[in-house]
Design a protein around this motif. Structure first.
Motif, mmCIF file in Angstrom:
data_model
loop_
_atom_site.group_PDB
_atom_site.id
_atom_site.type_symbol
_atom_site.label_atom_id
_atom_site.label_comp_id
_atom_site.label_asym_id
_atom_site.label_seq_id
_atom_site.Cartn_x
_atom_site.Cartn_y
_atom_site.Cartn_z
ATOM 1 N N ILE A 130 -74.723 -88.918 -109.331
ATOM 2 C CA ILE A 130 -73.792 -87.754 -109.475
ATOM 3 C C ILE A 130 -72.125 -88.813 -108.153
ATOM 4 C CG2 ILE A 130 -73.297 -85.408 -107.969
ATOM 5 C CD1 ILE A 130 -76.077 -85.289 -108.397
ATOM 6 N N TRP A 131 -70.894 -88.711 -108.936
ATOM 7 C CA TRP A 131 -69.953 -89.067 -108.205
ATOM 8 C C TRP A 131 -68.957 -87.652 -107.548
ATOM 9 C CZ3 TRP A 131 -69.772 -94.000 -108.041
ATOM 10 C CH2 TRP A 131 -70.424 -95.571 -109.412
ATOM 11 N N ILE A 132 -68.066 -88.355 -107.298
ATOM 12 C CA ILE A 132 -67.253 -87.530 -106.947
ATOM 13 C C ILE A 132 -66.032 -88.346 -106.741
ATOM 14 C CG2 ILE A 132 -66.138 -86.720 -104.808
ATOM 15 C CD1 ILE A 132 -68.862 -84.602 -106.114
ATOM 16 N N SER A 133 -64.856 -87.873 -107.416
ATOM 17 C CA SER A 133 -63.724 -88.164 -107.472
ATOM 18 C C SER A 133 -62.850 -88.137 -105.837
ATOM 19 C CB SER A 133 -62.279 -87.969 -108.333
ATOM 20 O OG SER A 133 -62.239 -86.705 -107.999
ATOM 21 N N GLY A 134 -61.682 -89.057 -105.130
ATOM 22 C CA GLY A 134 -61.049 -88.749 -103.836
ATOM 23 C C GLY A 134 -61.986 -88.477 -102.764
ATOM 24 N N SER A 135 -61.324 -87.435 -102.295
ATOM 25 C CA SER A 135 -62.247 -86.936 -100.791
ATOM 26 C C SER A 135 -62.020 -85.137 -101.015
ATOM 27 C CB SER A 135 -61.364 -87.055 -99.529
ATOM 28 O OG SER A 135 -59.619 -87.680 -99.623
ATOM 29 N N CYS A 191 -66.321 -83.419 -109.840
ATOM 30 C CA CYS A 191 -67.696 -83.839 -109.547
ATOM 31 C C CYS A 191 -68.229 -84.182 -111.187
ATOM 32 C CB CYS A 191 -68.011 -82.517 -108.593
ATOM 33 S SG CYS A 191 -69.969 -83.106 -108.508
ATOM 34 N N PHE A 192 -69.029 -84.940 -111.228
ATOM 35 C CA PHE A 192 -68.892 -85.384 -112.326
ATOM 36 C C PHE A 192 -70.543 -86.614 -112.916
ATOM 37 C CE2 PHE A 192 -66.579 -89.749 -111.130
ATOM 38 C CZ PHE A 192 -67.037 -90.126 -112.008
ATOM 39 N N CYS A 193 -71.491 -86.576 -113.858
ATOM 40 C CA CYS A 193 -72.407 -86.909 -113.719
ATOM 41 C C CYS A 193 -72.776 -88.063 -115.162
ATOM 42 C CB CYS A 193 -73.713 -86.393 -114.204
ATOM 43 S SG CYS A 193 -73.852 -84.453 -112.893
ATOM 44 N N ALA A 194 -73.409 -89.192 -114.648
ATOM 45 C CA ALA A 194 -73.012 -90.654 -115.165
ATOM 46 C C ALA A 194 -74.523 -90.986 -114.740
ATOM 47 C CB ALA A 194 -72.312 -91.466 -115.402
ATOM 48 N N ARG A 234 -72.468 -97.607 -114.293
ATOM 49 C CA ARG A 234 -72.221 -97.160 -113.082
ATOM 50 C C ARG A 234 -70.637 -98.667 -113.542
ATOM 51 N NH1 ARG A 234 -77.095 -98.200 -109.314
ATOM 52 N NH2 ARG A 234 -77.985 -95.533 -109.484
ATOM 53 N N ASP A 235 -70.538 -99.671 -113.884
ATOM 54 C CA ASP A 235 -69.808 -100.490 -113.688
ATOM 55 C C ASP A 235 -68.563 -99.884 -114.868
ATOM 56 O OD1 ASP A 235 -71.198 -102.147 -112.876
ATOM 57 O OD2 ASP A 235 -71.694 -103.943 -114.196
ATOM 58 N N ARG A 236 -68.814 -98.903 -115.853
ATOM 59 C CA ARG A 236 -67.455 -98.699 -116.773
ATOM 60 C C ARG A 236 -67.033 -97.164 -115.846
ATOM 61 N NH1 ARG A 236 -70.082 -96.954 -122.583
ATOM 62 N NH2 ARG A 236 -67.715 -96.646 -122.156
ATOM 63 N N VAL A 237 -67.544 -96.527 -114.721
ATOM 64 C CA VAL A 237 -67.621 -95.469 -113.738
ATOM 65 C C VAL A 237 -66.338 -95.844 -113.382
ATOM 66 C CG1 VAL A 237 -68.193 -93.469 -112.324
ATOM 67 C CG2 VAL A 237 -69.142 -94.222 -113.878
ATOM 68 N N ILE A 238 -66.649 -97.235 -112.516
ATOM 69 C CA ILE A 238 -65.688 -98.019 -111.607
ATOM 70 C C ILE A 238 -64.568 -97.670 -111.872
ATOM 71 C CG2 ILE A 238 -66.100 -99.805 -109.809
ATOM 72 C CD1 ILE A 238 -67.307 -98.061 -109.085
ATOM 73 N N MET A 239 -64.081 -98.977 -113.304
ATOM 74 C CA MET A 239 -63.292 -98.920 -114.200
ATOM 75 C C MET A 239 -62.547 -98.436 -114.849
ATOM 76 S SD MET A 239 -63.481 -102.466 -114.630
ATOM 77 C CE MET A 239 -62.040 -102.209 -115.885
ATOM 78 N N ALA A 240 -62.908 -97.379 -115.160
ATOM 79 C CA ALA A 240 -61.832 -95.329 -115.434
ATOM 80 C C ALA A 240 -62.040 -95.469 -114.469
ATOM 81 C CB ALA A 240 -63.021 -95.401 -115.938
ATOM 82 N N ALA A 241 -62.044 -95.204 -113.278
ATOM 83 C CA ALA A 241 -61.591 -94.967 -112.449
ATOM 84 C C ALA A 241 -60.759 -95.931 -111.871
ATOM 85 C CB ALA A 241 -62.679 -94.916 -110.434
ATOM 86 N N LYS A 242 -60.882 -96.855 -111.597
ATOM 87 C CA LYS A 242 -59.476 -97.771 -111.843
ATOM 88 C C LYS A 242 -58.506 -97.393 -112.299
ATOM 89 C CE LYS A 242 -61.964 -102.088 -109.646
ATOM 90 N NZ LYS A 242 -62.717 -102.911 -109.128
ATOM 91 N N GLN A 243 -58.565 -97.416 -113.426
ATOM 92 C CA GLN A 243 -57.768 -97.296 -114.632
ATOM 93 C C GLN A 243 -56.840 -95.637 -113.938
ATOM 94 O OE1 GLN A 243 -59.387 -96.418 -118.911
ATOM 95 N NE2 GLN A 243 -57.966 -95.772 -119.565
ATOM 96 N N ALA A 244 -57.246 -95.409 -114.079
ATOM 97 C CA ALA A 244 -57.389 -93.926 -113.015
ATOM 98 C C ALA A 244 -56.416 -93.709 -112.572
ATOM 99 C CB ALA A 244 -58.368 -92.391 -113.675
ATOM 100 N N GLY A 245 -56.848 -94.806 -111.094
ATOM 101 C CA GLY A 245 -55.912 -95.135 -109.641
ATOM 102 C C GLY A 245 -56.372 -93.724 -108.299
ATOM 103 N N VAL A 246 -57.724 -93.983 -109.391
ATOM 104 C CA VAL A 246 -58.530 -93.171 -108.512
ATOM 105 C C VAL A 246 -59.902 -93.271 -107.720
ATOM 106 C CG1 VAL A 246 -60.201 -90.439 -108.290
ATOM 107 C CG2 VAL A 246 -57.998 -90.914 -109.155
ATOM 108 N N VAL A 250 -63.235 -93.137 -106.348
ATOM 109 C CA VAL A 250 -64.531 -92.258 -106.559
ATOM 110 C C VAL A 250 -65.948 -92.591 -106.279
ATOM 111 C CG1 VAL A 250 -64.028 -91.907 -108.789
ATOM 112 C CG2 VAL A 250 -65.571 -93.706 -108.455
ATOM 113 N N THR A 251 -67.172 -91.749 -105.417
ATOM 114 C CA THR A 251 -68.260 -91.765 -105.043
ATOM 115 C C THR A 251 -69.167 -91.613 -105.120
ATOM 116 O OG1 THR A 251 -66.371 -92.188 -102.361
ATOM 117 C CG2 THR A 251 -69.045 -91.451 -102.281
ATOM 118 N N ARG A 252 -70.511 -92.605 -104.807
ATOM 119 C CA ARG A 252 -71.557 -92.579 -105.544
ATOM 120 C C ARG A 252 -72.906 -91.347 -104.776
ATOM 121 N NH1 ARG A 252 -76.515 -94.970 -106.231
ATOM 122 N NH2 ARG A 252 -74.744 -97.006 -105.802
#
Length: 201
Positions: free
Chosen positions: A33-38, A144-147, A152-164, A166-168
């Motif tokens: 379970i992940w959350i973007s931002g704060s 809030c998203f589930c993956a 996990r590596d793809r989530v991190i890369m997606a977040a970097k791509q979006a400039g956001v 994320v926290t697991r």
């Protein structure tokens, strides 16, 4: 002439490629379970507006910005297509909105309270207020998203791509219900609940 309050209603239509929609019913057992931002600063902003809470000039500006001008995470949502199994925006509070995913997916979840990404302004408040506002505050409009753990590596890369950022902070489990645990693994006691559009005032 008499001037009244401005009321604007906007309806947005769009399309999503087949089988790429991030729905509420797609969570799977063992998903992260992940959350973007704060979380929590918008709720703090509401306290400033409704209860005249006094904060520093900097914290007041941050909290009111988060309340009145939230940042939509559309670019992150697009980047998570094919990666996340389920997602929802946090408008009514993390517990309530994650609860919609759990209900639709017919699963449960465990969250670690110590991993919550507490908003910058909210960090000036006491620990219990931080916890309550981050979990139940609402109006953050973070994702809030589930993956799957394997992505996990793809989530991190997606977040970097979006400039956001994320926290697991948790995991989907087969047992229904949502459990928030402290660092010792004990259930956290909460004194508030997420906003419910259909509850009685």
């Amino acid at each position: 002439t008499t001037r009244g309050p401005l009321n604007m209603c906007i309806t947005v239509f769009g399309s999503v490629p087949a089988h790429h929609a991030l729905r509420r019913d797609g969570a799977r057992v063992d998903d992260d379970i992940w959350i973007s931002g704060s979380l929590g600063d918008a709720r703090l902003g509401l306290e400033i507006v409704t209860r005249h809470l006094a904060l520093s000039e900097t914290d007041t500006a941050i909290a009111l910005q988060r309340l009145h001008r939230p940042t939509p995470r559309g670019s992150l949502g697009l980047a998570l297509r094919g990666i996340a199994n389920a997602a929802i925006d946090i408008s009514d509070g993390l517990i309530g909105d994650l609860g919609h995913i759990l209900q639709r997916s017919m699963l449960g979840a465990t969250l670690e309270a110590d991993l919550l990404p507490i908003g910058r302004a909210l960090q000036s408040q006491d620990p219990q207020t931080q916890l309550e506002f981050a979990l139940n505050g609402g109006d953050d409009y973070e994702l809030c998203f589930c993956a799957p753990p394997a992505k996990r590596d793809r989530v991190i890369m997606a977040a970097k791509q979006a400039g956001v950022v994320v926290t697991r902070l948790g995991q989907i489990v087969p047992t229904p219900g949502l459990r928030v645990l402290d660092s010792a693994g004990h259930p956290v006691k909460l004194h508030s609940s997420s906003f419910d559009h259909f509850s009685k005032p």
